[in-house]
Scaffold this motif. Structure first.
Motif, PDB file in Angstrom:
ATOM      1  N   GLU A 263      14.189   1.713  -3.459  1.00 31.48           N
ATOM      2  CA  GLU A 263      14.139   3.117  -3.868  1.00 31.48           C
ATOM      3  C   GLU A 263      14.115   3.295  -5.380  1.00 31.48           C
ATOM      4  O   GLU A 263      13.471   4.212  -5.893  1.00 31.48           O
ATOM      5  CB  GLU A 263      15.314   3.886  -3.260  1.00 31.48           C
ATOM      6  CG  GLU A 263      15.317   3.922  -1.735  1.00 31.48           C
ATOM      7  CD  GLU A 263      14.026   4.521  -1.194  1.00 31.48           C
ATOM      8  OE1 GLU A 263      13.420   5.364  -1.876  1.00 31.48           O
ATOM      9  OE2 GLU A 263      13.620   4.132  -0.090  1.00 31.48           O
ATOM     10  N   ASP A 264      14.832   2.451  -6.126  1.00 26.60           N
ATOM     11  CA  ASP A 264      14.875   2.652  -7.578  1.00 26.60           C
ATOM     12  C   ASP A 264      13.498   2.516  -8.209  1.00 26.60           C
ATOM     13  O   ASP A 264      13.160   3.243  -9.155  1.00 26.60           O
ATOM     14  CB  ASP A 264      15.841   1.646  -8.216  1.00 26.60           C
ATOM     15  CG  ASP A 264      17.286   1.960  -7.869  1.00 26.60           C
ATOM     16  OD1 ASP A 264      17.595   3.159  -7.758  1.00 26.60           O
ATOM     17  OD2 ASP A 264      18.093   1.035  -7.701  1.00 26.60           O
ATOM     18  N   PHE A 265      12.700   1.585  -7.712  1.00 25.77           N
ATOM     19  CA  PHE A 265      11.330   1.472  -8.205  1.00 25.77           C
ATOM     20  C   PHE A 265      10.454   2.590  -7.637  1.00 25.77           C
ATOM     21  O   PHE A 265       9.618   3.161  -8.342  1.00 25.77           O
ATOM     22  CB  PHE A 265      10.729   0.118  -7.819  1.00 25.77           C
ATOM     23  CG  PHE A 265      10.874  -0.933  -8.881  1.00 25.77           C
ATOM     24  CD1 PHE A 265      10.604  -0.659 -10.211  1.00 25.77           C
ATOM     25  CD2 PHE A 265      11.279  -2.213  -8.552  1.00 25.77           C
ATOM     26  CE1 PHE A 265      10.740  -1.629 -11.186  1.00 25.77           C
ATOM     27  CE2 PHE A 265      11.418  -3.192  -9.519  1.00 25.77           C
ATOM     28  CZ  PHE A 265      11.154  -2.898 -10.841  1.00 25.77           C
ATOM     29  N   ASN A 266      10.637   2.880  -6.367  1.00 25.96           N
ATOM     30  CA  ASN A 266       9.780   3.877  -5.740  1.00 25.96           C
ATOM     31  C   ASN A 266       9.995   5.282  -6.302  1.00 25.96           C
ATOM     32  O   ASN A 266       9.112   6.137  -6.200  1.00 25.96           O
ATOM     33  CB  ASN A 266       9.999   3.885  -4.223  1.00 25.96           C
ATOM     34  CG  ASN A 266       9.444   2.631  -3.570  1.00 25.96           C
ATOM     35  OD1 ASN A 266       8.474   2.051  -4.061  1.00 25.96           O
ATOM     36  ND2 ASN A 266      10.057   2.192  -2.487  1.00 25.96           N
ATOM     37  N   GLU A 267      11.163   5.527  -6.883  1.00 28.94           N
ATOM     38  CA  GLU A 267      11.371   6.809  -7.564  1.00 28.94           C
ATOM     39  C   GLU A 267      10.448   6.941  -8.779  1.00 28.94           C
ATOM     40  O   GLU A 267      10.077   8.040  -9.180  1.00 28.94           O
ATOM     41  CB  GLU A 267      12.824   6.937  -8.007  1.00 28.94           C
ATOM     42  CG  GLU A 267      13.790   7.209  -6.856  1.00 28.94           C
ATOM     43  CD  GLU A 267      15.221   7.307  -7.335  1.00 28.94           C
ATOM     44  OE1 GLU A 267      15.445   7.202  -8.568  1.00 28.94           O
ATOM     45  OE2 GLU A 267      16.124   7.468  -6.500  1.00 28.94           O
TER      46      GLU A 267
ATOM     47  N   GLU B 207       0.828  -1.217   0.000  1.00 26.95           N
ATOM     48  CA  GLU B 207       0.000   0.000   0.000  1.00 26.95           C
ATOM     49  C   GLU B 207       0.852   1.253   0.000  1.00 26.95           C
ATOM     50  O   GLU B 207       0.327   2.351  -0.215  1.00 26.95           O
ATOM     51  CB  GLU B 207      -0.901   0.013   1.228  1.00 26.95           C
ATOM     52  CG  GLU B 207      -1.965  -1.072   1.211  1.00 26.95           C
ATOM     53  CD  GLU B 207      -2.844  -1.018   2.440  1.00 26.95           C
ATOM     54  OE1 GLU B 207      -4.081  -1.068   2.276  1.00 26.95           O
ATOM     55  OE2 GLU B 207      -2.315  -0.923   3.556  1.00 26.95           O
ATOM     56  N   LYS B 208       2.162   1.117   0.231  1.00 23.92           N
ATOM     57  CA  LYS B 208       3.050   2.276   0.249  1.00 23.92           C
ATOM     58  C   LYS B 208       4.340   1.957  -0.501  1.00 23.92           C
ATOM     59  O   LYS B 208       5.430   1.979   0.070  1.00 23.92           O
ATOM     60  CB  LYS B 208       3.355   2.706   1.681  1.00 23.92           C
ATOM     61  CG  LYS B 208       2.146   3.272   2.416  1.00 23.92           C
ATOM     62  CD  LYS B 208       2.523   3.811   3.792  1.00 23.92           C
ATOM     63  CE  LYS B 208       1.317   4.427   4.482  1.00 23.92           C
ATOM     64  NZ  LYS B 208       1.656   4.973   5.812  1.00 23.92           N
ATOM     65  N   GLY B 209       4.206   1.655  -1.763  1.00 23.53           N
ATOM     66  CA  GLY B 209       5.381   1.453  -2.593  1.00 23.53           C
ATOM     67  C   GLY B 209       5.814   0.007  -2.707  1.00 23.53           C
ATOM     68  O   GLY B 209       5.074  -0.928  -2.381  1.00 23.53           O
ATOM     69  N   ILE B 210       7.053  -0.187  -3.172  1.00 25.72           N
ATOM     70  CA  ILE B 210       7.601  -1.503  -3.478  1.00 25.72           C
ATOM     71  C   ILE B 210       8.747  -1.801  -2.509  1.00 25.72           C
ATOM     72  O   ILE B 210       9.602  -0.943  -2.254  1.00 25.72           O
ATOM     73  CB  ILE B 210       8.077  -1.544  -4.938  1.00 25.72           C
ATOM     74  CG1 ILE B 210       6.883  -1.276  -5.870  1.00 25.72           C
ATOM     75  CG2 ILE B 210       8.734  -2.881  -5.276  1.00 25.72           C
ATOM     76  CD1 ILE B 210       7.260  -1.086  -7.310  1.00 25.72           C
ATOM     77  N   TYR B 211       8.788  -3.050  -2.016  1.00 24.00           N
ATOM     78  CA  TYR B 211       9.776  -3.472  -1.026  1.00 24.00           C
ATOM     79  C   TYR B 211      10.549  -4.687  -1.539  1.00 24.00           C
ATOM     80  O   TYR B 211      10.081  -5.412  -2.432  1.00 24.00           O
ATOM     81  CB  TYR B 211       9.088  -3.838   0.298  1.00 24.00           C
ATOM     82  CG  TYR B 211       8.630  -2.645   1.111  1.00 24.00           C
ATOM     83  CD1 TYR B 211       9.235  -2.327   2.317  1.00 24.00           C
ATOM     84  CD2 TYR B 211       7.595  -1.820   0.670  1.00 24.00           C
ATOM     85  CE1 TYR B 211       8.821  -1.240   3.082  1.00 24.00           C
ATOM     86  CE2 TYR B 211       7.173  -0.734   1.410  1.00 24.00           C
ATOM     87  CZ  TYR B 211       7.795  -0.456   2.623  1.00 24.00           C
ATOM     88  OH  TYR B 211       7.382   0.636   3.363  1.00 24.00           O
ATOM     89  N   THR B 212      11.724  -4.898  -0.937  1.00 29.42           N
ATOM     90  CA  THR B 212      12.491  -6.135  -1.134  1.00 29.42           C
ATOM     91  C   THR B 212      12.838  -6.700   0.243  1.00 29.42           C
ATOM     92  O   THR B 212      12.782  -6.002   1.255  1.00 29.42           O
ATOM     93  CB  THR B 212      13.792  -5.890  -1.918  1.00 29.42           C
ATOM     94  OG1 THR B 212      14.543  -4.857  -1.258  1.00 29.42           O
ATOM     95  CG2 THR B 212      13.508  -5.483  -3.336  1.00 29.42           C
ATOM     96  N   PHE B 213      13.217  -7.986   0.225  1.00 27.57           N
ATOM     97  CA  PHE B 213      13.551  -8.668   1.479  1.00 27.57           C
ATOM     98  C   PHE B 213      15.066  -8.675   1.650  1.00 27.57           C
ATOM     99  O   PHE B 213      15.804  -9.082   0.746  1.00 27.57           O
ATOM    100  CB  PHE B 213      13.009 -10.096   1.454  1.00 27.57           C
ATOM    101  CG  PHE B 213      13.223 -10.838   2.737  1.00 27.57           C
ATOM    102  CD1 PHE B 213      12.512 -10.511   3.866  1.00 27.57           C
ATOM    103  CD2 PHE B 213      14.148 -11.874   2.800  1.00 27.57           C
ATOM    104  CE1 PHE B 213      12.699 -11.193   5.064  1.00 27.57           C
ATOM    105  CE2 PHE B 213      14.344 -12.569   3.979  1.00 27.57           C
ATOM    106  CZ  PHE B 213      13.614 -12.230   5.117  1.00 27.57           C
ATOM    107  N   ILE B 214      15.530  -8.181   2.795  1.00 28.56           N
ATOM    108  CA  ILE B 214      16.957  -8.154   3.118  1.00 28.56           C
ATOM    109  C   ILE B 214      17.282  -9.428   3.908  1.00 28.56           C
ATOM    110  O   ILE B 214      16.888  -9.592   5.070  1.00 28.56           O
ATOM    111  CB  ILE B 214      17.316  -6.900   3.942  1.00 28.56           C
ATOM    112  CG1 ILE B 214      16.829  -5.638   3.215  1.00 28.56           C
ATOM    113  CG2 ILE B 214      18.822  -6.847   4.179  1.00 28.56           C
ATOM    114  CD1 ILE B 214      17.354  -5.475   1.816  1.00 28.56           C
TER     115      ILE B 214
END
Length: 979
Positions: free
Chosen positions: A546-550, A529-536
């Motif tokens: 961040e590259d996608f969220n930009e 619901e607030k952008g795109i995430y990856t799993f660390i």
């Protein structure tokens, strides 16, 4: 990390996609987007007989009620003088719109205000031929304008008209290779050689019925379409029937109008069954009729517009068919019912899965467009929803509500007895094993021979497994729409679940809701619901990517990211839908968004489906059927977009138009404002409304605008779909209204502008300012003269009074001189004291006048200094000289404090005692008291205080109250008696 990801995508884009484009055949299946306009939309009658587009892109239609104009935003109707039907329209290179109706012919052209004005040419026709009924066609040729009626043909050359007579009766008319052809229903087809009509031999037999259209082919061959007899070719007197597979169909449905398209295809409008498009060789390409998107089947006229799209004038309404659109629809009009969930091409068949069933058709050889049904239903597939179609090792497996099924031709075969199959995937680390995501966990399958065979349910995980992805280590990730994310690790042999880890908002996710996993280039991304995430991995937490969220924004709801079979990345957010394009820039890779926002509201949220069979055939699931997207046609779309200012209204009081949408430059219709159209308006006309439009007709409700009023606005507005803007209370000055447009593909127009001026009031003109300056100077000198005269007159009067008084006292002294020397001496002393006192009073009075004079000069000086800023340079020296003269005349010893000093000396400390007794008096009150002490009248006091007589009376009244005097007390006497 994003560089590595986009680097892989870029490689595929540059290598794989171009090769796919070279070797894949483009299948033109489905129906193009169609927009229908009814009489309620354009507010006129049902039938539309003719269509034209001008050089700006604006559309015109001949309607039963008059001429219709459509600019992409609004419709406008122009009625003919006799209210007749407009049967025909033509235009020339100057922008004249030639109109033909019943017993009426002429043209529309803009006037000085930009309004289309009709000019009748009937008076040019010889009187005996003015009852000619309908003008059915108009042709603009080098030799003049042909006006075609059934009785006669008029050839207009400048201001004269020649009448061309029929041998019997004209039926139809055609203009082919700069030559006029006419159908005489009794004799045959003729052509005009410049002096008379010449008969074409062997055409009588096809002229018994209506000839719909004539075209020129190579080698002086004519192609002749008839309404009921079919299609013929004519060369060297030989008439041959065109025996193609569509001949019977066309004769049955009656050809009414024919159009040769720019791509070599033929558009045939019928009277009974809509539109048929033929490709090379006369093969049917598309049929579009009432059952496939048109409001009715009778087509009266057609036009291919500047974008290559097709307009139809119908028996009831107008249709716009987007032949050049990269999208085509596979829906209930072609037999595909329901909401789309999945698609696949398998064994040379296209399969489409919906909640109503699985539909299929032959892929390499689609059904004949003339056939009624385009898609067939796979047997028993209509029982329950069809969630997925997965191609796994050569088998097409359908995930259905009833379970997993193998699709085999036109039937489906069950693979297990477990209900609720979402998806089917082969295990990454165990190629001979597969899992099926179900409503309650996973089922395990094993490849035995060439078939997938159900083994058992995997125990240890019972949640719904609809959105499933595997990472590089073979771990299975499941996202639940309401609970979060699960990570499932299988045993080494893939036969069981070793562990299940659960992740939610405690692990870095913004919430537990609306999370979807997206595998892209061996990486997993999680939309939230607030952008795109990856799993660390190292920290066992999720963090924003961040590259996608930009590209989308940190706070944007991202529904899905989908990597299709061609490695394209598709995205769906709360407001946008489209494709990410990655190109090689000068410094780094560039990522651009290709938006298809016209489809965003038609996607099935949470079930977004993209299937790219090859680079030119991409299937998109929507709420009612599927869309086939062809990127190659997308690349061929026009990159130009016009925008025009269509109306300018003054809205002060009554709404009045000052510009009506049409500019003319050097006698030609123009899309840009010319010098002659730059208008000036009075100051009272300073409220404006600007209407604008882009004549772009694909998804017209998705066209947006930006505007900017130079001279008023500080910056451009945001993008809006509203096509008008109002400005009120504009100040005098010069303005330029600017507007630009953007279509659904992100193509932006050039700026179009409209200049105008609001004139200031007459008193702000330079001439008025000069007159005001001269009047001011004259008034200053006049004031000086009057003041000097008044002072001189008062001095003379005072001198006369003094002289008389002295003479009287001298006489009195003479009478008493004899009484005694002592009395004479006493009287002389009293006389000297009286004279001294009088002179002191005179001195104080004169000082008071100087005070008033100085105050007046200061006021005049201040006004002149303000006027100096607005005075033209050539008048500046005179004004400076005047200011110096006034400066020299101002004395430094005339202020009120010095006046008080001298006044008190004469009047025995009057002001000091007044201040002591009445401390609440203002400076203005004290001045009034001094004037009253001097026994001056109200009229004399008014100019000294710079107020009116009424103002002095009000001051006296207020002073009485402050002195607490009774109403019967005399204020002057009070002042005179004040010790």
């Amino acid at each position: 990390m994003i560089s590595r990801l986009f680097g892989k995508i870029l490689f595929i884009s540059l290598i794989v996609l171009p090769l796919g484009g070279l070797f894949s055949q483009i299948h033109q299946i489905g129906l193009p987007p169609i927009t229908n306009y009814s009489k309620q939309d354009y507010q006129a009658e049902t039938q539309n007989w003719a269509i034209k587009q001008d050089n700006r892109g604006i559309m015109y239609f001949g309607n039963n009620e008059g001429l219709l104009e459509f600019d992409g935003s609004s419709w406008k109707l122009y009625t003919m003088p006799n209210k007749c039907i407009v049967r025909s329209i033509a235009n020339d290179d100057k922008g004249k719109l030639y109109i033909g109706g019943q017993d009426e012919l002429g043209y529309f052209f803009p006037n000085e205000q930009g309004s289309l004005i009709y000019h009748s040419l009937v008076d040019l026709i010889p009187a005996d031929y003015r009852k000619f009924e309908d003008v059915w066609k108009i042709f603009v040729a080098e030799e003049g304008v042909y006006w075609c009626t059934q009785r006669w043909i008029f050839l207009q050359k400048d201001s004269s008209i020649q009448v061309i007579m029929p041998e019997n009766k004209f039926e139809n008319y055609f203009f082919v290779d700069e030559k006029l052809y006419v159908q005489d229903q009794t004799i045959g087809l003729k052509y005009w050689d410049g002096t008379k009509l010449q008969l074409i031999p062997f055409t009588k037999e096809i002229s018994q019925k209506r000839i719909s259209e004539v075209f020129a082919l190579e080698d002086e061959q004519l192609l002749i379409f008839t309404s009921e007899q079919g299609i013929f070719t004519l060369k060297d007197g030989v008439l041959e029937s065109w025996e193609e597979e569509v001949a019977d169909y066309l004769m049955t449905n009656r050809i009414y109008s024919v159009l040769s398209l720019r791509n070599g295809y033929w558009a045939i409008g019928t009277s009974l069954n809509g539109l048929l498009i033929l490709k090379e060789g006369g093969k049917p390409f598309r049929k579009i009729n009432k059952g496939r998107g048109l409001p009715n089947n009778s087509i009266l006229c057609m036009l291919e517009d500047s974008e290559g799209n097709l307009w139809l004038g119908l028996e009831n309404g107008i249709s716009h068919i987007e032949l050049q659109s990269p999208f085509s629809f596979l829906d209930d009009r072609l037999g595909v019912e329901g909401t789309a969930y999945s698609s696949a091409i398998h064994n040379n068949s296209l399969y489409l899965a919906t909640n109503q069933g699985i539909y299929f058709q032959n892929w390499s050889n689609p059904p004949d467009p003339l056939s009624k049904g385009q898609f067939d239903l796979v047997k028993t597939s209509q029982e329950g929803a069809n969630w997925s179609l997965d191609l796994v090792d050569g088998e097409l497996i359908a995930g259905k509500h009833e379970g997993a099924f193998k699709v085999d031709g036109d039937q489906i075969l069950p693979m297990s007895n477990v209900q609720g199959a979402w998806t089917f995937q082969k295990l990454r680390n165990q190629p001979n094993m597969a899992i099926e995501g179900t409503y309650n966990g996973f089922l395990l399958y094993k490849k035995i021979g060439q078939k997938w065979v159900y083994q058992r349910k995997l125990e240890g995980f019972d949640e719904s497994a609809r959105v499933v992805a595997q990472d590089q280590k073979g771990r299975i990730w499941v996202t639940h729409p309401y609970r979060g994310v699960y990570r499932i690790v299988l045993a080494a042999d893939g036969q069981s679940i070793a562990s299940v880890d659960y992740f939610n908002s405690k692990h870095g996710l913004p919430s537990n809701l609306s999370i979807n996993v997206a595998p892209i280039q061996d990486m997993l991304f999680f939309t939230t619901e607030k952008g795109i995430y990856t799993f660390i991995e190292e920290k066992e937490i999720f963090q924003p990517y961040e590259d996608f969220n930009e590209l989308f924004g940190d706070e944007v709801v991202v529904n899905r990211l989908i990597e299709d079979e061609q490695k394209n990345i598709w995205f769906s957010t709360e407001n946008e839908f489209g494709l990410l394009k990655i190109t090689e820039g000068i410094v780094q890779k560039e990522v651009n968004k290709l938006r298809f926002n016209q489809l965003s509201q038609r996607l099935v949220k949470g079930f977004e489906h993209i299937y790219a069979y090859d680079p030119n055939h991409i299937f998109i699931g929507i709420d009612e059927g599927f869309i086939l997207y062809n990127p190659k046609k997308d690349a061929e779309l026009s990159t130009t977009l016009p925008v025009y200012i269509r109306k300018v209204n003054i809205i002060n009081g009554e709404d009045s138009s000052v510009f009506d949408g049409n500019f003319v430059e050097n006698g030609r219709l123009s899309g840009k404002q010319t010098k002659g159209f730059v208008l000036s308006f009075p100051e009272s006309s300073n409220d404006f409304r600007f209407s604008f439009s882009a004549p772009y007709f694909e998804y017209i409700n998705q066209v947006s605008y930006q505007y900017f009023l130079e001279g008023e606005d500080k910056k451009w507005s945001g993008w809006t779909r509203k096509n008008e803007k109002e400005y009120t209370n504009l100040s005098p000055g010069s303005y330029t209204f600017k507007v630009k447009a953007q279509n659904i593909y992100g193509i932006e127009s050039e700026v179009t502008s409209y200049k105008f001026t609001i004139k200031g009031p007459w008193y702000q003109s330079n001439i008025a300012k000069l007159i005001f300056l001269l009047l001011t100077i004259g008034l200053i000198f006049l004031a000086f003269y009057i003041q000097n005269q008044n002072l001189k007159r008062k001095a003379d009067l005072q001198l006369q009074k003094q002289t008389a008084h002295h003479q009287k006292k001298e006489d009195s002294f003479r009478e008493e001189v004899q009484k005694s020397e002592a009395e004479i001496f006493k009287l002389k002393n009293e006389k000297l004291e009286a004279e001294m006192s009088h002179k002191k009073k005179e001195l104080a009075s004169y000082a008071m006048h100087l005070v008033q004079k100085s105050e007046m000069l200061l006021t005049i000086k201040q006004q002149l200094e303000r006027l100096k800023k607005e005075t033209p340079p050539k008048n500046q020296p005179q004004l400076k000289q005047l200011l110096r003269t006034i400066e020299d005349d101002i004395q430094l010893d005339k202020d009120w404090e010095k006046f008080e000093f001298h006044f008190d000396e004469v009047h025995e400390q009057f002001l000091k005692q007044l201040k002591d007794r009445f401390p609440n008096l203002t400076a203005k009150d004290k001045k009034l008291c001094a004037y009253l002490r001097m026994n001056l009248s109200t009229k004399e006091i008014a100019p000294l205080m710079g107020i009116s007589v009424r103002g002095v009376e009000i001051g006296r009244y207020r002073l009485r109250k402050k002195l607490d005097l009774p109403s019967d007390a005399n204020l002057n006497e009070f002042m005179m008696n004040l010790a």
